[in-house]
Design an enzyme around this catalytic site. Structure first.
Site, PDB file in Angstrom:
ATOM      1  N   TYR A  60      -6.820  -3.192  12.505  1.00 10.71           N
ATOM      2  CA  TYR A  60      -7.553  -1.988  12.110  1.00 10.71           C
ATOM      3  C   TYR A  60      -9.022  -2.125  12.507  1.00 10.71           C
ATOM      4  O   TYR A  60      -9.915  -2.067  11.662  1.00 10.71           O
ATOM      5  CB  TYR A  60      -7.395  -1.753  10.603  1.00 10.71           C
ATOM      6  N   GLU A  92       3.328  -8.234   7.135  1.00 13.64           N
ATOM      7  CA  GLU A  92       2.085  -8.889   6.741  1.00 13.64           C
ATOM      8  C   GLU A  92       2.238  -9.891   5.605  1.00 13.64           C
ATOM      9  O   GLU A  92       1.519  -9.825   4.597  1.00 13.64           O
ATOM     10  CB  GLU A  92       1.024  -7.842   6.381  1.00 13.64           C
ATOM     11  N   ASP A 102       0.812  -1.208   0.000  1.00 16.97           N
ATOM     12  CA  ASP A 102       0.000   0.000   0.000  1.00 16.97           C
ATOM     13  C   ASP A 102       0.854   1.270   0.000  1.00 16.97           C
ATOM     14  O   ASP A 102       0.708   2.123   0.852  1.00 16.97           O
ATOM     15  CB  ASP A 102      -0.907  -0.060   1.253  1.00 16.97           C
ATOM     16  N   GLU A 162       0.790  -1.612  14.206  1.00 16.35           N
ATOM     17  CA  GLU A 162       0.001  -0.681  13.373  1.00 16.35           C
ATOM     18  C   GLU A 162      -1.403  -0.602  13.936  1.00 16.35           C
ATOM     19  O   GLU A 162      -1.968  -1.611  14.356  1.00 16.35           O
ATOM     20  CB  GLU A 162      -0.121  -1.173  11.910  1.00 16.35           C
TER      21      GLU A 162
HETATM   22  C1  GCB Z   1      -1.417  -2.324   6.714  1.00 18.58           C
HETATM   23  C2  GCB Z   1      -0.120  -2.267   5.996  1.00 18.58           C
HETATM   24  C3  GCB Z   1       0.238  -0.861   5.557  1.00 18.58           C
HETATM   25  C4  GCB Z   1      -1.005  -0.165   5.013  1.00 18.58           C
HETATM   26  C5  GCB Z   1      -2.019  -0.065   6.132  1.00 18.58           C
HETATM   27  C6  GCB Z   1      -3.339   0.575   5.653  1.00 18.58           C
HETATM   28  O1  GCB Z   1      -1.712  -3.263   7.400  1.00 18.58           O
HETATM   29  O2  GCB Z   1       0.931  -2.836   6.708  1.00 18.58           O
HETATM   30  O3  GCB Z   1       1.239  -0.937   4.585  1.00 18.58           O
HETATM   31  O4  GCB Z   1      -0.721   1.093   4.487  1.00 18.58           O
HETATM   32  O5  GCB Z   1      -2.332  -1.357   6.573  1.00 18.58           O
HETATM   33  O6  GCB Z   1      -3.493   1.770   5.812  1.00 18.58           O
HETATM   34  O7  GCB Z   1      -4.159  -0.132   5.096  1.00 18.58           O
END
Ligand code: GCB
Length: 692
Positions: A545, A492, A207, A581
């Site tokens: 997330y 990941e 990403d 994250e």
């Molecule tokens: C993740 C990734 C990261 C992305 C982020 C997102 O898990 O490790 O590279 O940018 O999520 O914002 O989706």
């Protein structure tokens, strides 16, 4: 890992060091010294993208044989910079294939006449595959971006009358394939009712925008022909209670005291447990030096403190320097005097046929230890809590191009935020970044470009060999930075796959053999029960997330889901955990209350929900939290990205969103709870200047 084992590992690590590097030669950062000169080639280069159908016209017409301007039109291209956002040509922004860079250089006469001088061409990085010609001669190839490579070009510049004029041509291909790191696929779209003949796209599985070009400095430097090729330093600390010439107060951290309850009780606990201990702290600096170009030489090693006073010296290719009363390298905000650096001065004297030759190299050294227990991450034997960020090398116009103003701004923002750590998501950053971390006390989880390992076909033997070689290059380049406390071999990966389990085991084992002095991890977003790589890591790094990629808008679920996440992982592995994250997309200036997704209020509320649980668990086994992301950054275009990823707490232009203030308050509060020896840290950047 039990505490006893962890300690043994921290002690044994430095002794076992260096037994397995397969790469030929070192990759010392080019520094000036009395015996070494540097010539930076930053600035404007000539540039051309090969838009031919097969992208091979440059090779067919041998563009490297003559000045590039003679084989067609060229553009001015700044180096360092990604080429993508520099022009108004959309084809260049999305270009996949070979691009050509060229620079003509005049060398100082001494470099071309003095046969005891060695001239080296060093490329800071060229993403993703590069071929280099010097005066039309094929000189160097390198696979993989984000890491430096170099060649001795003395025999090309020390011949003939025109040798002081040099033409450097670099062809770079940014194509990602199943065996590159990061991997990617090229997809040909063959439906001629929709696509022109030969139409293809580059698919990536990560990403961020696949910026490319000469994104870091290119330079020439010299050494004598007999030279210091590599230095490896590891450090440890000994407490010797029998030899104490002074008293040291041993004060528990507020964090330890907090366990007992009210503020009054906390203070009482601090006072009751503060005792004066007779301890003598001795820093040990183990060094190993490799020399090339001579078998008949002497090495002198001197360790100087920050005031330039000699504190220890030695001779020979390996040894141990003892530093009585050593000042340790502490992370920012963990100690009143963070980031203390010594200088290791190495002097080589070699007997050559033309007479004696000397080479000098000075390496900054921080004395510190790193260890992991089943619930703690220890720096200098004290629990360290990562309160920091994930970053990207990313900015307007320059893309991933290295830029000093941007770098210094980012470090000022980190200090303002009270951040003590970051992960180099998702590739090794420029060496100058790590040098700043050493000097500012910002702790680094150093990640290799093992990102986007999403498909089963990416876990093959060729990729595995390449991944292990990349780890060798990362460790070789970054091993001497005290700021680097852990290696991350991937972000990941599809770690639920059996093949990924074997693959990760091999890469992690290899990395541990390369550097037994640091823990190794990879960052996972798999389920605790399915992850096949987690058994091999020292620290579990989790990305999640909640209320963003699922249960959208339902902030009320975060606490339950996050608690379950932590408890399931800890119960399964009994290893320290970092929330590596978490975050939410926010378009600066969007407001809505009650909070809705993409507003500043939603980002803040989501963070607050995470913080409730992090506060419960950080006193147990959670050892860090790294927000995703420090700043907004560019990605490929997609319906889920609005001019890139907007999860930054700063905008791409480095202005704070509301969440930055929330995080700042939190990080300074945590810093004040975990400081050693306990004292209040002031949240004024200037008062915390590492240079005062
Ligand atoms: C993740 C990734 C990261 C992305 C982020 C997102 O898990 O490790 O590279 O940018 O999520 O914002 O989706």
């Amino acid at each position: 890992m039990a505490r006893g084992l962890a300690v043994a590992w921290a002690v044994l690590g430095p002794l076992l060091w260096g037994c397995a590097l397969a790469l030929q030669g070192g990759m010392l950062y080019p520094r000036e010294s009395p015996s070494r000169e540097r010539k930076e080639l930053d600035g404007l280069w000539s540039f051309r993208a090969d838009f031919s159908d097969n992208r091979r016209r440059g090779f067919e017409e041998q563009w490297y044989r003559r000045p590039l301007r003679e084989s067609g039109p060229t553009l001015d291209m700044p180096v360092p910079s990604s080429f993508n956002d520099i022009t108004q040509d959309w084809r260049l922004r999305h270009f996949v294939g070979w691009v050509w860079y060229e620079r003509e250089v005049i060398l100082p006469e001494r470099w071309t006449q003095d046969l005891s001088t060695r001239v080296v061409l060093r490329i800071g990085s060229a993403h993703a595959y590069a071929i280099v010609w010097v005066n039309g001669v094929d000189t160097l190839e390198h696979k993989g971006g984000y890491l430096p490579f170099e060649a001795d070009i003395s025999n090309l510049v020390q011949v003939g009358p025109l040798s002081s004029q040099l033409r450097i041509t670099i062809a770079i291909n940014n194509t990602l394939t199943p065996t590159t790191l990061p991997p990617g696929t090229i997809q040909y779209l063959t439906d001629t009712s929709k696509y022109p003949k030969g139409y293809f796209v580059q698919n990536t599985y990560f990403d961020f925008f696949n910026y490319a070009g000469l994104q870091r400095s290119v330079l020439l430097y010299t050494t004598p022909t007999a030279y210091i090729d590599d230095i490896t330093v590891t450090t440890s600390v000994e407490h010797d209670s029998g030899r104490a010439p002074w008293l040291t107060p041993v004060i528990p951290t507020l964090w330890e005291a907090k366990a007992v309850g009210s503020r009054d009780q906390e203070l009482k606990t601090i006072l009751a447990n503060t005792h004066w201990s007779f301890s003598f702290l001795e820093g040990l600096v183990n060094y190993q030096i490799s020399v090339k170009g001579s078998n008949l030489f002497e090495l002198e090693v001197r360790l100087l403190d920050a005031e330039n006073k000699l504190v220890a010296n030695g001779t020979g290719t390996q040894g141990q320097l003892k530093v009585p009363g050593a000042r340790l390298w502490w992370p920012y905000l963990m100690h009143e005097r963070p980031a203390y650096l010594y200088s290791l001065e190495v002097r080589l004297t070699a007997q050559m046929s033309l007479g004696p030759v000397s080479d000098f190299y000075t390496l900054p050294v921080g004395i510190r230890t790193v260890a992991v227990t089943e619930s703690q991450f220890l720096i200098n034997g004290k629990p360290f809590y990562f309160h920091g960020v994930n970053k990207h090398e990313d900015a307007d116009i320059r893309g991933k191009g290295f830029d000093w103003p941007l770098l210094v701004k980012d470090f000022n923002l980190l200090r303002w935020l009270g951040a003590n750590a970051f992960r180099t998501s998702h590739y090794p950053y420029a060496e100058e970044v790590l040098q700043m971390c050493d000097r500012y006390g910002i702790v680094v989880i150093d990640e290799c470009p093992g990102v986007g390992l999403a498909l089963p076909q990416f876990f093959n033997n060729v990729s595995l060999q390449n991944h292990m070689r990349v780890m060798e290059e990362v460790v070789r380049r970054d091993k001497n930075h005290p700021a680097v406390v852990m290696w991350s071999v991937a972000n990941e990966p599809a770690s639920h796959l059996e093949s990924a389990g074997y693959y990760l085991k091999m890469v992690i084992t290899h990395t541990k053999a390369l550097d037994p002095s640091r823990p190794v991890t990879f960052v996972t977003n798999s389920n605790y029960a399915a992850d096949k790589g987690a058994p091999y890591v020292d620290v579990i790094c989790l990305n999640s997330y909640y209320s963003w990629y699922h249960d959208y808008g339902h902030l009320e679920l975060i606490q339950q889901q996050l608690t379950t996440q932590f408890e399931s992982w800890y119960k399964t592995y009994q290893k320290p955990i970092i929330q590596s994250e978490y975050g939410a997309e926010t378009i600066v200036g969007f407001h809505q209350d009650p909070p809705l997704m993409f507003t500043e209020e939603y980002q803040k509320s989501l963070l607050e929900q995470y913080h409730v649980v992090l506060d419960q668990k950080r006193r147990k086994y959670v050892v860090g939290e790294l927000i995703w992301n420090f700043a907004d950054f560019m990605t490929e275009q997609s319906p889920t990205r609005v001019l890139g990823n907007k999860k930054g707490v700063f905008t791409r232009q480095r202005q704070p969103k509301s969440a930055a203030f929330l995080l700042r308050e939190r990080y300074w509060k945590i810093a004040n709870e975990t400081r050693y020896p306990y004292s209040i840290a002031k949240s004024q950047c200037l008062e915390n200047s590492p240079f005062t």
